[in-house]
Scaffold this motif. Structure first.
Motif, mmCIF file in Angstrom:
data_model
loop_
_atom_site.group_PDB
_atom_site.id
_atom_site.type_symbol
_atom_site.label_atom_id
_atom_site.label_comp_id
_atom_site.label_asym_id
_atom_site.label_seq_id
_atom_site.Cartn_x
_atom_site.Cartn_y
_atom_site.Cartn_z
ATOM 1 N N GLU A 52 36.069 14.873 28.306
ATOM 2 C CA GLU A 52 35.640 14.439 29.643
ATOM 3 C C GLU A 52 36.267 13.072 29.971
ATOM 4 O O GLU A 52 36.775 12.863 31.073
ATOM 5 C CB GLU A 52 34.109 14.348 29.676
ATOM 6 N N GLU A 53 36.227 12.183 29.002
ATOM 7 C CA GLU A 53 36.744 10.832 29.243
ATOM 8 C C GLU A 53 38.226 10.873 29.594
ATOM 9 O O GLU A 53 38.685 10.202 30.513
ATOM 10 C CB GLU A 53 36.511 9.980 27.990
ATOM 11 N N MET A 54 38.974 11.698 28.859
ATOM 12 C CA MET A 54 40.420 11.719 29.131
ATOM 13 C C MET A 54 40.720 12.405 30.459
ATOM 14 O O MET A 54 41.654 12.037 31.151
ATOM 15 C CB MET A 54 41.209 12.328 27.977
ATOM 16 N N MET A 55 39.892 13.391 30.849
ATOM 17 C CA MET A 55 40.133 14.046 32.127
ATOM 18 C C MET A 55 39.889 13.084 33.294
ATOM 19 O O MET A 55 40.456 13.243 34.367
ATOM 20 C CB MET A 55 39.234 15.283 32.288
ATOM 21 N N VAL A 71 45.715 4.886 21.459
ATOM 22 C CA VAL A 71 46.214 5.982 22.306
ATOM 23 C C VAL A 71 45.448 6.114 23.617
ATOM 24 O O VAL A 71 45.822 6.901 24.476
ATOM 25 C CB VAL A 71 46.194 7.343 21.570
ATOM 26 N N CYS A 72 44.345 5.384 23.750
ATOM 27 C CA CYS A 72 43.559 5.512 24.985
ATOM 28 C C CYS A 72 42.587 4.356 25.071
ATOM 29 O O CYS A 72 42.439 3.579 24.126
ATOM 30 C CB CYS A 72 42.766 6.828 24.968
ATOM 31 N N ARG A 73 41.900 4.284 26.209
ATOM 32 C CA ARG A 73 40.740 3.404 26.349
ATOM 33 C C ARG A 73 39.516 4.306 26.239
ATOM 34 O O ARG A 73 39.520 5.396 26.809
ATOM 35 C CB ARG A 73 40.737 2.732 27.714
ATOM 36 N N SER A 74 38.519 3.875 25.505
ATOM 37 C CA SER A 74 37.357 4.741 25.310
ATOM 38 C C SER A 74 36.076 3.923 25.283
ATOM 39 O O SER A 74 36.050 2.816 24.733
ATOM 40 C CB SER A 74 37.504 5.517 23.996
ATOM 41 N N SER A 75 35.018 4.468 25.875
ATOM 42 C CA SER A 75 33.738 3.738 25.925
ATOM 43 C C SER A 75 32.654 4.457 25.124
ATOM 44 O O SER A 75 31.482 4.235 25.324
ATOM 45 C CB SER A 75 33.292 3.600 27.384
ATOM 46 N N ILE A 76 33.059 5.349 24.211
ATOM 47 C CA ILE A 76 32.063 6.170 23.517
ATOM 48 C C ILE A 76 31.570 5.504 22.231
ATOM 49 O O ILE A 76 30.388 5.346 21.990
ATOM 50 C CB ILE A 76 32.646 7.569 23.203
ATOM 51 N N CYS A 77 32.504 5.113 21.411
ATOM 52 C CA CYS A 77 32.163 4.759 20.032
ATOM 53 C C CYS A 77 32.910 3.485 19.638
ATOM 54 O O CYS A 77 34.102 3.355 19.932
ATOM 55 C CB CYS A 77 32.627 5.936 19.172
ATOM 56 N N PHE A 78 32.217 2.536 19.000
ATOM 57 C CA PHE A 78 32.867 1.305 18.560
ATOM 58 C C PHE A 78 32.796 1.230 17.034
ATOM 59 O O PHE A 78 31.740 1.448 16.442
ATOM 60 C CB PHE A 78 32.163 0.086 19.164
ATOM 61 N N ILE A 79 33.938 0.929 16.421
ATOM 62 C CA ILE A 79 33.968 0.770 14.961
ATOM 63 C C ILE A 79 34.621 -0.566 14.637
ATOM 64 O O ILE A 79 35.671 -0.904 15.190
ATOM 65 C CB ILE A 79 34.790 1.891 14.294
ATOM 66 N N ASN A 80 33.990 -1.325 13.752
ATOM 67 C CA ASN A 80 34.680 -2.461 13.134
ATOM 68 C C ASN A 80 34.757 -2.133 11.648
ATOM 69 O O ASN A 80 33.768 -2.238 10.922
ATOM 70 C CB ASN A 80 33.919 -3.768 13.382
ATOM 71 N N ILE A 105 50.195 14.128 29.427
ATOM 72 C CA ILE A 105 50.322 15.072 28.318
ATOM 73 C C ILE A 105 50.792 14.308 27.076
ATOM 74 O O ILE A 105 51.654 13.434 27.165
ATOM 75 C CB ILE A 105 51.254 16.250 28.687
ATOM 76 N N VAL A 106 50.173 14.624 25.943
ATOM 77 C CA VAL A 106 50.529 13.928 24.695
ATOM 78 C C VAL A 106 51.853 14.484 24.200
ATOM 79 O O VAL A 106 51.986 15.691 23.954
ATOM 80 C CB VAL A 106 49.422 14.099 23.631
ATOM 81 N N VAL A 118 41.765 17.308 19.626
ATOM 82 C CA VAL A 118 41.181 17.770 20.894
ATOM 83 C C VAL A 118 41.893 17.094 22.064
ATOM 84 O O VAL A 118 42.296 17.742 23.035
ATOM 85 C CB VAL A 118 39.661 17.476 20.945
ATOM 86 N N ARG A 119 42.055 15.784 21.977
ATOM 87 C CA ARG A 119 42.702 15.050 23.068
ATOM 88 C C ARG A 119 44.143 15.535 23.274
ATOM 89 O O ARG A 119 44.583 15.734 24.401
ATOM 90 C CB ARG A 119 42.696 13.552 22.781
ATOM 91 N N ALA A 120 44.872 15.712 22.161
ATOM 92 C CA ALA A 120 46.281 16.118 22.290
ATOM 93 C C ALA A 120 46.373 17.497 22.948
ATOM 94 O O ALA A 120 47.161 17.709 23.871
ATOM 95 C CB ALA A 120 46.954 16.138 20.913
ATOM 96 N N VAL A 121 45.539 18.431 22.498
ATOM 97 C CA VAL A 121 45.600 19.787 23.038
ATOM 98 C C VAL A 121 45.076 19.796 24.480
ATOM 99 O O VAL A 121 45.680 20.404 25.374
ATOM 100 C CB VAL A 121 44.807 20.756 22.127
ATOM 101 N N ALA A 122 43.974 19.082 24.731
ATOM 102 C CA ALA A 122 43.398 19.066 26.085
ATOM 103 C C ALA A 122 44.325 18.369 27.078
ATOM 104 O O ALA A 122 44.222 18.601 28.284
ATOM 105 C CB ALA A 122 42.036 18.390 26.074
ATOM 106 N N SER A 123 45.232 17.541 26.594
ATOM 107 C CA SER A 123 46.131 16.827 27.519
ATOM 108 C C SER A 123 47.058 17.806 28.248
ATOM 109 O O SER A 123 47.643 17.469 29.261
ATOM 110 C CB SER A 123 46.932 15.755 26.788
ATOM 111 N N SER A 124 47.182 19.026 27.739
ATOM 112 C CA SER A 124 47.985 20.035 28.438
ATOM 113 C C SER A 124 47.160 20.709 29.543
ATOM 114 O O SER A 124 47.648 21.612 30.199
ATOM 115 C CB SER A 124 48.470 21.089 27.443
ATOM 116 N N GLN A 125 45.906 20.282 29.694
ATOM 117 C CA GLN A 125 44.943 20.836 30.671
ATOM 118 C C GLN A 125 44.538 22.268 30.331
ATOM 119 O O GLN A 125 44.209 23.073 31.207
ATOM 120 C CB GLN A 125 45.472 20.728 32.103
#
Ligand code: CMC
Length: 441
Positions: free
Chosen positions: A410-413, A68-77, A420-421, A255-262
């Motif tokens: 912050e990253e999505m902003m 759903v996005c590009r992110s540089s915070i956390c990596f999981i394998n 908007i999601v 959080v991302r879905a709700v914050a996407s409405s600004q």
């Protein structure tokens, strides 16, 4: 074969970077660009039988295979059981860093120098003050309420206190409220504990660290000097580090879905806390303890596991959407649990938990479905050994996860691709029909 125009992403030139799809309904072939092992979902929309058709959509309930996005915070394998924050292994961070050091890392993507950490810690401490109206709100609530519900209500109430927080496109405003939320969340959490125990007002002690202050505010009645067990402080610090972020989990996605409405960040993180509350997410740690309370003895474990295999119930603290090998957080917590419980004395629940883990790992049902202990399996046991009741465990998870939610916000902003999601659906209801007046129904 007719070839349709591809929906090329900028910079995609090589034929090897294309997915060719042929639509057997029409015989047409489509090329979709592959970037970072993904294809653009909107590329499917060109695939249609008739010009007036809507076009294809991916169908993915639970977003199990959708980036759903590009992110540089956390990596999981998940296959290899790897979790890293900004490139650093979780095992090393848990062993060597304080929670606030990890907060700095997650917000800045770099570990702080000693000087940077000191400035960061001081700034957080100056913001550790809760508006009187929110304290009054907590005190007005029935102390028997679920502590997560109290925390959710308090987070939401903060948005009334800081109306400037709605200026979400201003980076200075975002930073101010990010720091504020990291500073305030442990106090909001602690107020719920104090209210229930009738401990009276509390205040932050400048000589104590962030985690020490958190425990002091939970455990010390008004007028009593804090006496904190160092092993308990270290265990809580480590647990907060382990919970700080976990990429696109249910609550970060909320959080991302709700914050996407600004909307303002207080409302967005309230959505995160609400998502975390559920038993399949952060509520699992208390569900594990409730489950262990139902098992009287190690000899009852086989029958209990049978009921999980029959589908009568879930083995709480087991399984994960992403980890299909082991959850590295569970490995750290498993060792921590033995240490904390050794200090606190023997614990029958730990014995039962260890028996469940051993039996489940040897059982085909769990191994075939790649179900292993997750972070919540042992964390509840640690909190329990510290003397906390199960309903409170998810609150600790929320305190730790706050920084992750804020970093995702912050990253999505900052992400120019952010929109908007607004997902799609497959409509399964009635086709259009004639309205029936009330007297004819
Ligand atoms: N006990 C028994 N069976 C399980 C369990 C479990 N805990 N988890 C999954 N399964 C089975 C499930 O019934 C299904 O079997 P089948 O293929 O025969 O239908 C198969 O395993 C796949 O399960 P799923 O529900 O499709 O898996 P999911 O990725 O959608 O769910 C999960 C992941 C974590 C929600 C799930 O494993 C679960 O409910 N675990 C218990 C709750 C828990 O411990 N949650 C904490 C997660 S870690 C902390 C966090 O990040 O929130």
């Amino acid at each position: 074969m007719e070839k349709q125009a591809a929906n090329f992403a900028p910079g995609v030139t090589s034929q090897q970077d294309l997915l060719s799809v042929s639509d057997c309904r029409t015989g047409r072939q489509y090329d979709l660009p592959i970037t970072d092992e993904t294809v653009p979902a909107m590329g499917l929309r060109a695939i249609k039988v008739h010009e007036e058709d809507f076009g294809l959509m991916p169908y993915d309930p639970g977003l199990t295979n959708t980036a759903v996005c590009r992110s540089s915070i956390c990596f999981i394998n998940g296959e290899k059981g790897i979790l890293e924050y900004c490139g650093y292994r979780i095992e090393e961070l848990a062993q060597n860093c304080t929670y606030l050091e990890v907060c700095y890392l997650i917000l800045h993507r770099e570990l702080p120098t000693a000087e940077q950490l000191e400035v960061f810690e001081k700034e957080i401490q100056t913001l550790m003050v809760i508006p009187a109206s929110v304290v009054a709100l907590q005190n007005a609530m029935d102390p028997r309420l679920h502590p997560m519900s109290m925390l959710e209500a308090s987070l939401a109430a903060l948005s009334c206190e800081y109306p400037d927080a709605h200026v979400v496109l201003d980076p200075v405003v975002r930073r101010k409220h990010t720091m504020r939320l990291i500073a305030m969340t442990p106090i909001l959490a602690a107020l719920g504990f104090r209210h229930r125990r009738g401990f009276g007002p509390t205040e932050v002690r400048p000589e104590l660290s962030y985690v020490e202050n958190f425990l002091h505010m939970i455990l010390t009645p008004t007028g009593v000097e804090p006496q904190l067990e160092p092993a308990m402080v270290k265990a809580m610090d480590t647990l907060l580090v382990l919970h700080a972020d976990h990429e696109q989990n249910c609550s970060a996605n909320a959080v991302r879905a709700v914050a996407s409405s600004q909307v303002n960040p207080f409302s967005a993180v309230t959505a995160g806390a609400a998502a975390l509350h559920g038993p399949l997410h952060g509520g699992a740690n208390s569900a594990v303890l409730e489950m262990l309370a139902e098992i009287d003895d190690v000899s009852d474990v086989p029958a209990f596991l049978e009921s999980c295999k029959k589908g009568d119930r879930r083995l709480m603290g087991f399984g994960h959407r992403v980890y299909k090998n082991y959850d590295p957080r569970a490995m750290v917590i498993g060792k921590l649990a033995s240490g904390v419980i050794a200090v606190a004395g023997t614990n029958k629940k730990l014995e039962i938990a260890q028996a469940i883990e051993k039996a489940a790992l040897e059982d085909d049902y769990f191994s075939q479905r790649k179900l292993f202990p997750n972070v919540d399996f042992y964390s509840g046991l640690i909190y329990s050994a510290m003397g906390f009741r199960p309903q409170t465990f998810t609150v600790f998870f929320a305190v730790g996860r706050m920084v992750g939610w804020l970093a995702h916000w912050e990253e999505m902003m900052l992400d120019p691709a952010n929109r908007i999601v607004r997902p799609r659906q497959i409509y399964t209801g009635y086709a259009r029909r004639d309205f029936v007046p009330m007297n004819a129904r």
